[in-house]
Design an enzyme around this catalytic site. Sequence first.
Site, PDB file in Angstrom:
ATOM      1  N   MET A  44      -1.244  -4.312  -2.051  1.00 34.17           N
ATOM      2  CA  MET A  44      -0.699  -4.208  -0.771  1.00 34.17           C
ATOM      3  C   MET A  44       0.139  -5.869  -0.939  1.00 34.17           C
ATOM      4  O   MET A  44      -0.889  -6.504  -0.811  1.00 34.17           O
ATOM      5  CB  MET A  44      -2.055  -4.054   0.561  1.00 34.17           C
ATOM      6  CG  MET A  44      -1.256  -4.819   1.902  1.00 34.17           C
ATOM      7  SD  MET A  44      -0.605  -3.638   2.723  1.00 34.17           S
ATOM      8  CE  MET A  44       0.766  -4.525   3.577  1.00 34.17           C
ATOM      9  N   GLU A  45       1.430  -5.556  -0.242  1.00 30.70           N
ATOM     10  CA  GLU A  45       2.056  -6.770  -0.515  1.00 30.70           C
ATOM     11  C   GLU A  45       2.333  -8.287   0.192  1.00 30.70           C
ATOM     12  O   GLU A  45       3.215  -8.197   0.740  1.00 30.70           O
ATOM     13  CB  GLU A  45       3.692  -5.924  -0.161  1.00 30.70           C
ATOM     14  CG  GLU A  45       3.716  -5.930   1.493  1.00 30.70           C
ATOM     15  CD  GLU A  45       3.652  -4.604   1.678  1.00 30.70           C
ATOM     16  OE1 GLU A  45       4.668  -3.763   2.120  1.00 30.70           O
ATOM     17  OE2 GLU A  45       3.102  -4.326   0.964  1.00 30.70           O
ATOM     18  N   ASN A  46       0.501  -8.940   0.932  1.00 28.23           N
ATOM     19  CA  ASN A  46       0.568  -9.781   1.766  1.00 28.23           C
ATOM     20  C   ASN A  46       1.170 -11.134   1.250  1.00 28.23           C
ATOM     21  O   ASN A  46       1.168 -10.920  -0.004  1.00 28.23           O
ATOM     22  CB  ASN A  46      -1.111  -9.853   1.889  1.00 28.23           C
ATOM     23  CG  ASN A  46      -1.843  -8.893   2.186  1.00 28.23           C
ATOM     24  OD1 ASN A  46      -1.245  -8.134   2.958  1.00 28.23           O
ATOM     25  ND2 ASN A  46      -2.527  -8.934   1.124  1.00 28.23           N
ATOM     26  N   GLU A  96       5.074  -5.437  -5.898  1.00 33.33           N
ATOM     27  CA  GLU A  96       4.288  -6.354  -5.041  1.00 33.33           C
ATOM     28  C   GLU A  96       5.662  -7.584  -4.913  1.00 33.33           C
ATOM     29  O   GLU A  96       5.337  -8.213  -3.492  1.00 33.33           O
ATOM     30  CB  GLU A  96       2.646  -6.244  -5.216  1.00 33.33           C
ATOM     31  CG  GLU A  96       1.872  -5.148  -4.755  1.00 33.33           C
ATOM     32  CD  GLU A  96       2.248  -4.546  -4.255  1.00 33.33           C
ATOM     33  OE1 GLU A  96       2.439  -4.813  -2.667  1.00 33.33           O
ATOM     34  OE2 GLU A  96       1.990  -3.263  -4.361  1.00 33.33           O
ATOM     35  N   HIS A 116       8.416  -7.245  -2.350  1.00 31.91           N
ATOM     36  CA  HIS A 116       8.129  -7.524  -1.234  1.00 31.91           C
ATOM     37  C   HIS A 116       8.059  -8.127  -0.827  1.00 31.91           C
ATOM     38  O   HIS A 116       8.233  -8.466   0.767  1.00 31.91           O
ATOM     39  CB  HIS A 116       7.248  -6.573  -1.332  1.00 31.91           C
ATOM     40  CG  HIS A 116       6.422  -4.664  -0.700  1.00 31.91           C
ATOM     41  ND1 HIS A 116       7.752  -3.700  -0.337  1.00 31.91           N
ATOM     42  CD2 HIS A 116       6.095  -3.595  -2.329  1.00 31.91           C
ATOM     43  CE1 HIS A 116       6.969  -2.684  -0.168  1.00 31.91           C
ATOM     44  NE2 HIS A 116       6.088  -2.591  -1.011  1.00 31.91           N
TER      45      HIS A 116
END
Length: 834
Positions: free
Chosen positions: A257-259, A290, A293
Amino acid sequence: MSPLTRDEAQQRAGFLDVHEYVIDLDVTGGEESFGSTSTVWFAARSGGRTFLDVRPVVLRRVVLDGVELDAGLLSEGRFPLELGAGEHELRVEAEMPYSRTGEGMHRFTDPADGLTYLYSQCFLDDAPRVFGCFDQPDLKATFAVSVSAPAEWTVLGNGVAERVGEGRWVCAVTPRISTYLVAVVAGPYHSVRAEHAGLPFGLHVRASLAEFLERDAEELLEVTRRCFDRYHEIFEEPYPFDSYDQAFVPEFNAGAMENPGLVTFRDEKIFRAAATETEVQDRAVTVAHEMAHMWFGDLVTLRWWDDVWLNESFADYMGYQVLADATRYREVWTDFGAARKGWGYDADQRGSTHPVAPEPESVPDTATALLNFDGISYAKGASALRQLVAWLGEKAFLAGVNEHFARHRFGNATLADFVDSMARASADRDVHAWADAWLRTTGVDTLTPVVSEGAGGWRAEVGHVGMRPHRLAVGLYDRVAGDRARLVLRERVERDVSGDGVGFSVSGEGPRPDLLLLNDGDLSYAKVRLDEGSWEAVRTSLSGLPEGLSRAVVWNAARDMVRDGQLAPEVYLEAVRAHLPLEADESVVQAVLAFSRGAVADRFLVGRERAGALELLVGVCRALLERTEAGGEPGVRLTAVRCLLRSSSDVAELLGWRSAGSVPGGPELDAELGWLLLQRLSVLGAVGEREIAAALAEDRSASGEQGAAWCRAALPEAGAKAVAWEALFGGGDALSNRLFRATAEGFWQPEQVELLEPYAPGFFDAAVAVSERRGAEIARVTGVAAFPHAVAGDEVLRLGEELLRSREVIPALGRVLADQLDDLRRVLAVRGAG
């Protein structure tokens, strides 16, 4: 909880301007919940009503502009607000639930050492499980996050986190980002830290995996540095955040997940057992994806979820391309063609297919949006972008990308915004027409050659079913004189295929090429067929094609022909027997064995035909082991061992290997191979609870727990099946997301048809009930891993169709069941064709 609708999001975005969040989390309490206080400063453009999103265990206080509101007004995750025009301050104090399903704030206790770890997953619409907010992507704000945690823990956030007291951490304020990108990781994580380009970089994993992170750290950091530098070469906008942490967290649902500034990965990416080079490369692809992103998605964010492709298609394309440009993984597009692309082709041929960029009206709410994170938004979208670059040229493409970033930095954008930027950067190309043809349509084009020979020459007429333009290459290959097992490239010709459904022709002097390969180099997205002469050349000479990517295109063509009922599964397997033992590209070996074992043997074939397929695959694996005895190809050997362990029915041999602790000639049975072997013995009934419990006692890890759950569910005993069914569907709901998957995967085994048939009629009602209780992620896993493939036939199809006709189910379950039934219709058609 009510999903947010597109109309509601548009109204709220028009009504509010959100400035800043201050979020304070307290994770020092019990095992079921944590404290969350969020204060948000925002402005209302006029007087009116709206709502805040929050999903607490207990909503303690809501204070608007110093006035306490009635917390009892909360309903279905929404707190109503009556606002006057102007600036406002809203404070929300709540007790929030820990998650066991990877949604919201996930809590995990490591069975290896008893240590507890937390990570947030706010993706799509799960931020209100962590803090009160206006949860939609186009209400960006700055975030100041602080956390109170046990003193021995580490805390990470989107901005650099600093310890300011005993167990107290404060994260640097972020630039403007969306609520779904806010992230917190907390626990006694083991860290490897570095610095690059003046920024702190970090790798983090739970303590029981520390030795494996230390082993892999330099590889991970090298890939990270090289990708970071390459993105700075091609993007004019600098990296927009203050640090770059990569946390490998337990029981994570997605690949990553690209937080912003804090990417979370599933911690299986830190290999605790032997891994193939393809798997290490795949991890590097995920790192590059990622990181892309940080620009595609984080700096410039979609306005609404119809433009998921603006995030995922770009990150998928850039991940592969940057890895090929900047790292040692120069041939990574071969793996894309061999393995990932099929995900897009399969999704695009189901009833649930949708355009890469669907019309906004077709994504009316967040529940529907979740369904579009699929092979179309990733693999097909990446393929479309690769085709765009081939058609437009990389220079013009990157110019358009950079203009897009400059125009919309720290804001939101749509498909129209992107296409406009591309069009300005390439005035000589009609990008709008290209986008309509490629991004607004569904389905897979098919290209079929018909080759004829005449006096002094040959000609191929290529039929085109579909309405997309293509720029592609056609490879013309001849057998080598005196060695019919080898092919040599005569010529590779490029063609522009019109978007009006009209085909094209290729011709030449002299004899026809032995193999005419459409889409050689795999630059476009289309199913390609082989004419009769080319198929005959493939049957004798496929392994003699000189380039791995060309071989991947041929294997994919054969795969599509099997799925479309144009090539018997047994004929495909004969090609596997003939050519896979000679295949040099590890990613091709891995992809072909995966399709042969999973789809062909376990779906398309039944009974004696399936047994014959397994025997054939065991023979192929033995041939690969014989070829790799001298060493030098450990990844191919490991891939062959894994497939052999999954396929063999020779109990005496398997037990002998288990006793010896290795496969003859190696490798040794590490933790992963040991469980794989025990799983197969469990399916065959050659071991029982005593052996499973003993194996778990030796491997008290999360992976060990999952392996044991798989084995117990796979035992061919009525009592074991009853216990597993109760654990999945009985209502206790004690299984975490990962243990639920392991139990479901172990339960249905094609070797146990008679034992399993009584469970099939109850599956659909059970799936509906567990999905309603446990939500979207468990619904998805239920529909995929717990679907009764092992006994699926006409009656399962009828029951599934009846359920979807007669009952309302949550969208996540409805979509995956519809896809499974589509696949089952295809399976039954292939079986019938045989």
